[in-house]
Design a protein around this motif. Structure first.
Motif, PDB file in Angstrom:
ATOM      1  N   VAL A   1      43.622  21.534  74.907  1.00 48.14           N
ATOM      2  CA  VAL A   1      44.010  22.502  75.939  1.00 48.14           C
ATOM      3  C   VAL A   1      42.947  23.591  76.064  1.00 48.14           C
ATOM      4  O   VAL A   1      42.633  24.046  77.162  1.00 48.14           O
ATOM      5  N   VAL A   2      42.398  24.028  74.921  1.00 51.81           N
ATOM      6  CA  VAL A   2      41.368  25.066  74.949  1.00 51.81           C
ATOM      7  C   VAL A   2      40.150  24.590  75.736  1.00 51.81           C
ATOM      8  O   VAL A   2      39.589  25.326  76.548  1.00 51.81           O
ATOM      9  N   SER A   3      39.730  23.355  75.509  1.00 55.60           N
ATOM     10  CA  SER A   3      38.576  22.830  76.248  1.00 55.60           C
ATOM     11  C   SER A   3      38.885  22.671  77.731  1.00 55.60           C
ATOM     12  O   SER A   3      37.980  22.709  78.570  1.00 55.60           O
ATOM     13  N   PHE A   4      40.155  22.518  78.066  1.00 57.00           N
ATOM     14  CA  PHE A   4      40.570  22.384  79.459  1.00 57.00           C
ATOM     15  C   PHE A   4      40.684  23.734  80.158  1.00 57.00           C
ATOM     16  O   PHE A   4      40.594  23.812  81.388  1.00 57.00           O
ATOM     17  N   MET A   5      40.853  24.812  79.383  1.00 54.24           N
ATOM     18  CA  MET A   5      41.152  26.106  79.974  1.00 54.24           C
ATOM     19  C   MET A   5      39.999  26.675  80.781  1.00 54.24           C
ATOM     20  O   MET A   5      40.225  27.377  81.775  1.00 54.24           O
TER      21      MET A   5
ATOM     22  N   ILE B   1      30.776  29.020  85.258  1.00 51.58           N
ATOM     23  CA  ILE B   1      29.861  28.886  84.116  1.00 51.58           C
ATOM     24  C   ILE B   1      30.302  29.787  82.968  1.00 51.58           C
ATOM     25  O   ILE B   1      30.323  29.387  81.800  1.00 51.58           O
ATOM     26  N   LEU B   2      30.665  31.026  83.290  1.00 51.65           N
ATOM     27  CA  LEU B   2      31.093  31.975  82.257  1.00 51.65           C
ATOM     28  C   LEU B   2      32.367  31.503  81.562  1.00 51.65           C
ATOM     29  O   LEU B   2      32.463  31.537  80.322  1.00 51.65           O
ATOM     30  N   LEU B   3      33.339  31.053  82.333  1.00 54.98           N
ATOM     31  CA  LEU B   3      34.604  30.613  81.742  1.00 54.98           C
ATOM     32  C   LEU B   3      34.422  29.348  80.907  1.00 54.98           C
ATOM     33  O   LEU B   3      35.055  29.193  79.856  1.00 54.98           O
ATOM     34  N   ASN B   4      33.567  28.450  81.357  1.00 56.17           N
ATOM     35  CA  ASN B   4      33.275  27.257  80.555  1.00 56.17           C
ATOM     36  C   ASN B   4      32.590  27.632  79.246  1.00 56.17           C
ATOM     37  O   ASN B   4      32.859  27.035  78.198  1.00 56.17           O
ATOM     38  N   LEU B   5      31.701  28.623  79.300  1.00 54.56           N
ATOM     39  CA  LEU B   5      31.039  29.096  78.087  1.00 54.56           C
ATOM     40  C   LEU B   5      32.047  29.686  77.111  1.00 54.56           C
ATOM     41  O   LEU B   5      31.999  29.408  75.903  1.00 54.56           O
ATOM     42  N   ILE B   6      32.973  30.496  77.632  1.00 50.47           N
ATOM     43  CA  ILE B   6      33.996  31.094  76.765  1.00 50.47           C
ATOM     44  C   ILE B   6      34.869  30.011  76.149  1.00 50.47           C
ATOM     45  O   ILE B   6      35.167  30.035  74.944  1.00 50.47           O
TER      46      ILE B   6
END
Length: 310
Positions: free
Chosen positions: A231-235, A286-291
């Motif tokens: 789920v974290v990787s999906f967020m 990009i920022l949210l994927n990095l987080i």
């Protein structure tokens, strides 16, 4: 961890450059222009407008000028709102879109995780089939169908909730948040169910059950951290998709956010507004994927670049 973050930021720079370049030329090459109207504009007025916005220059010169302004954080003036810049319009609409996205992702997380965990505790009977069937319906039902249905039932027939607007009352936020978050709640339910089923079959969970620990403690203390890793990787993509996907919801419920600005800009051929919104959302994704990737690496140290294989 720092090396991981710096590496991802280094990868983001060429990605953003590609996004800016493709969007710039696609927008400029599209039929029509920002000053095309049903009524003919005098040639001298059109010439003055083109000079004012540098549209009389070659495409390459316009591109280089835009990149120069972009490096200084300037997204340019809006063609359809001459007294406002793209930065100002994004700053005015972003808080509303972010607030809508926050409520939608909270709804999606609460409903999705609860349904996924409940379904994973007893796989295959009614306790599993009901939430997963509802999740499949949520995935298949698009927001432009769900939104009007909720408006019809809860706004018009039952008259419980407002059908449009934002901010005048707490009820304004319920239907848009549910409409936007339902699809992602369904995805989270299915992903968390799969993750929990995998973790609950591990040997250390069997050991915890053999020790007589309660189901609640087993789930919350031992299984949940590993079960929600997918789920974290999906967020990251999910939150970005929520914000970018708010266009339809904001239009249905007449919410003054970024989505409505983007749609108006597309219809009006407002080049700088379309470019600015695209760049803003691309940077946000990009920022949210990095987080999300950073949190995932923190939860699972084996994913770190310098981690030794076990």
């Amino acid at each position: 961890m720092l090396r991981f973050i710096v590496g991802r930021l280094g990868q983001a720079i060429p990605v953003m450059l590609v996004v800016v370049t493709i969007t710039f030329f696609m927008v400029r090459l599209a039929p029509g222009g920002p000053f095309d109207t049903e009524r003919a504009v005098p040639p001298e007025v059109m010439k003055a407008l083109n000079e004012r916005y540098n549209l009389d220059q070659s495409m390459g010169a316009q591109y280089l000028n835009y990149l120069g302004g972009l490096l200084q954080g300037d997204l340019g003036p809006s063609f359809k709102f001459p007294n406002r810049t793209v930065n100002e319009m994004i700053a005015s609409g972003a808080p509303v879109t972010f607030e809508l996205g926050l409520y939608a992702i909270l709804f999606a997380l609460v409903i999705g995780l609860l349904a996924g965990v409940v379904a994973s505790l007893r796989a295959n009977p009614l306790q599993d089939y009901v939430p997963m069937s509802l999740a499949m319906v949520g995935i298949c039902l698009p927001s432009f169908v769900l939104g009007p249905m909720l408006v019809l039932v809860f706004g018009i027939w039952l008259e419980w909730l407002p059908v449009s607007g934002w901010g005048s009352s707490a009820g304004d936020k319920i239907l848009p948040s549910i409409t936007l978050g339902s699809t992602y709640a369904a995805y989270i339910a299915r992903i968390s169910r799969g993750g929990m089923l995998e973790v609950l079959s591990q040997d250390y969970i069997r050991t915890a059950r053999a020790k007589g620990l309660s189901t609640f403690r087993i789930v919350t203390v031992h299984a949940l951290r590993g079960g929600i890793t997918p789920v974290v990787s999906f967020m990251g993509p999910a939150i970005a998709g929520l914000l970018a996907g708010s266009f339809v919801v904001e239009t249905i419920f007449q919410i003054p956010g970024l989505g409505r600005f983007f749609i108006q800009a597309a219809f009006n051929r407002d080049y700088t507004m379309v470019l600015g919104m695209t760049i803003f959302f691309a940077g946000l994704i990009i920022l949210l994927n990095l987080i999300a990737d950073t949190v995932l690496v923190w939860l699972n140290p084996k994913l770190r670049p310098n981690a030794r294989p076990s």
